[in-house]
Design a protein around this motif. Sequence first.
Motif, PDB file in Angstrom:
ATOM      1  N   GLY A 134     -51.203   7.105 -54.498  1.00 30.72           N
ATOM      2  CA  GLY A 134     -51.294   6.198 -55.639  1.00 30.72           C
ATOM      3  C   GLY A 134     -49.974   5.574 -56.015  1.00 30.72           C
ATOM      4  O   GLY A 134     -49.934   4.637 -56.817  1.00 30.72           O
ATOM      5  N   ASN A 163     -58.049  11.837 -63.907  1.00 31.15           N
ATOM      6  CA  ASN A 163     -59.198  11.086 -64.415  1.00 31.15           C
ATOM      7  C   ASN A 163     -59.674  11.606 -65.771  1.00 31.15           C
ATOM      8  O   ASN A 163     -60.418  10.922 -66.478  1.00 31.15           O
ATOM      9  CB  ASN A 163     -60.353  11.138 -63.414  1.00 31.15           C
ATOM     10  CG  ASN A 163     -60.060  10.308 -62.182  1.00 31.15           C
ATOM     11  OD1 ASN A 163     -59.224   9.400 -62.206  1.00 31.15           O
ATOM     12  ND2 ASN A 163     -60.745  10.616 -61.088  1.00 31.15           N
ATOM     13  N   ARG A 195     -52.452   8.224 -68.859  1.00 28.22           N
ATOM     14  CA  ARG A 195     -52.003   8.202 -67.465  1.00 28.22           C
ATOM     15  C   ARG A 195     -50.764   7.342 -67.311  1.00 28.22           C
ATOM     16  O   ARG A 195     -49.826   7.695 -66.593  1.00 28.22           O
ATOM     17  CB  ARG A 195     -53.125   7.693 -66.557  1.00 28.22           C
ATOM     18  CG  ARG A 195     -54.222   8.710 -66.315  1.00 28.22           C
ATOM     19  CD  ARG A 195     -55.089   8.329 -65.121  1.00 28.22           C
ATOM     20  NE  ARG A 195     -55.776   7.058 -65.319  1.00 28.22           N
ATOM     21  CZ  ARG A 195     -56.973   6.935 -65.877  1.00 28.22           C
ATOM     22  NH1 ARG A 195     -57.611   8.032 -66.326  1.00 28.22           N
ATOM     23  NH2 ARG A 195     -57.547   5.762 -66.019  1.00 28.22           N
ATOM     24  N   ARG A 200     -56.647  14.354 -58.676  1.00 29.27           N
ATOM     25  CA  ARG A 200     -57.346  13.148 -59.168  1.00 29.27           C
ATOM     26  C   ARG A 200     -58.277  13.501 -60.312  1.00 29.27           C
ATOM     27  O   ARG A 200     -58.394  12.733 -61.289  1.00 29.27           O
ATOM     28  CB  ARG A 200     -58.138  12.501 -58.020  1.00 29.27           C
ATOM     29  CG  ARG A 200     -57.296  11.706 -57.060  1.00 29.27           C
ATOM     30  CD  ARG A 200     -58.152  10.822 -56.174  1.00 29.27           C
ATOM     31  NE  ARG A 200     -59.100  11.602 -55.384  1.00 29.27           N
ATOM     32  CZ  ARG A 200     -58.834  12.094 -54.181  1.00 29.27           C
ATOM     33  NH1 ARG A 200     -57.641  11.905 -53.638  1.00 29.27           N
ATOM     34  NH2 ARG A 200     -59.746  12.771 -53.510  1.00 29.27           N
TER      35      ARG A 200
END
Length: 344
Positions: free
Chosen positions: A325, A198, A205, A194
């Motif tokens: 996700g 990020n 992304r 993550r």
Amino acid sequence: MASHRRPPTPGLHRSAARATLLSAAAATAAAALGTTPVKAEPAGPADTVRARVDRLYAEAEKATEEYNAADERTGELRRAVEAARDSVARGQERVNRMRGALGSAAGAQYRSGGIDPALALMLSEKPDAYLDKAAVLDRLGERQAATLGELRLVQRRLAQERAEATRALAELERSRDAVARHKRTVERKLAAARALLNSLTSQERAALDRASRSGRDDTLLPPSADGAASPRAAAAVRAARSALGKPYVWGANGPDAFDCSGLTQWAYAQAGVALPRTSQAQRNAGRHVALAQARPGDLVTYRSDASHVAMYVGGGQVIHAPYPGAPVRYDPVGMMPVSAVTRV
């Protein structure tokens, strides 16, 4: 969970080729694991980030399957400990009843003129010592001798059950420790992934997801349960398709969230088939067939360690729970190196 994809194996419908470059920086993925809290590293080229994220996801998935195995073992041990405790309690009640009956016989003898020395010895804490003395046995009535023999056997069995319960309890504690250890590993790997994601912009992304983890390929035929190897396989395919869009949650096996092996286990459970919990165990839950002979309902395990599993649904596609996700979805069967195809 996802990893780098290669073109599907010949014999199945080919998906549009997606080139995936494994950057040398992938070898440094472990550097993102040791910081607590996890800190984002410079994003670098998208392919480099993607390689590192894929590596982290693969490592997290391996730890997830280890967690699932330890968690399943913990449940089995917990039930074994409870059963052993119940058995010990019942055995002790039986011993108490037998000793009470023999004590009543001793009391009757005492009231009629004195207690038999043999019964006095028997009522001690070591009746086995009594049973080793044939001369004393001759002084007991046939019924009392049988009761004493049974008491000895019950006490020995009770001691064995107590020892087994103690061992099972110790193993249960070790299994609980393993569950906690694997859980920490999963969470650390996912936190590192993550942090890397990020560090990218939203556009980067989105592009990364489209490039390496896109869903159904429009060049493939629509998936279907037609041609399944058995009615139960067809039912499992229908169940898996009903889970499309459900979220990936590591350690979950439905009905509202799934990890990879949780989805396949749940889907086959809806068809009345009990599969093992982990992808490694599911790999050997049936007969292996060639990838070119895959039929809807077959399980497809991936990577050399079989740490990911999906269900073949026809049309050159599988349905699976990819990674955190990403929801349950279709992907090309050749999305990553195949370990085995298993017909349940």
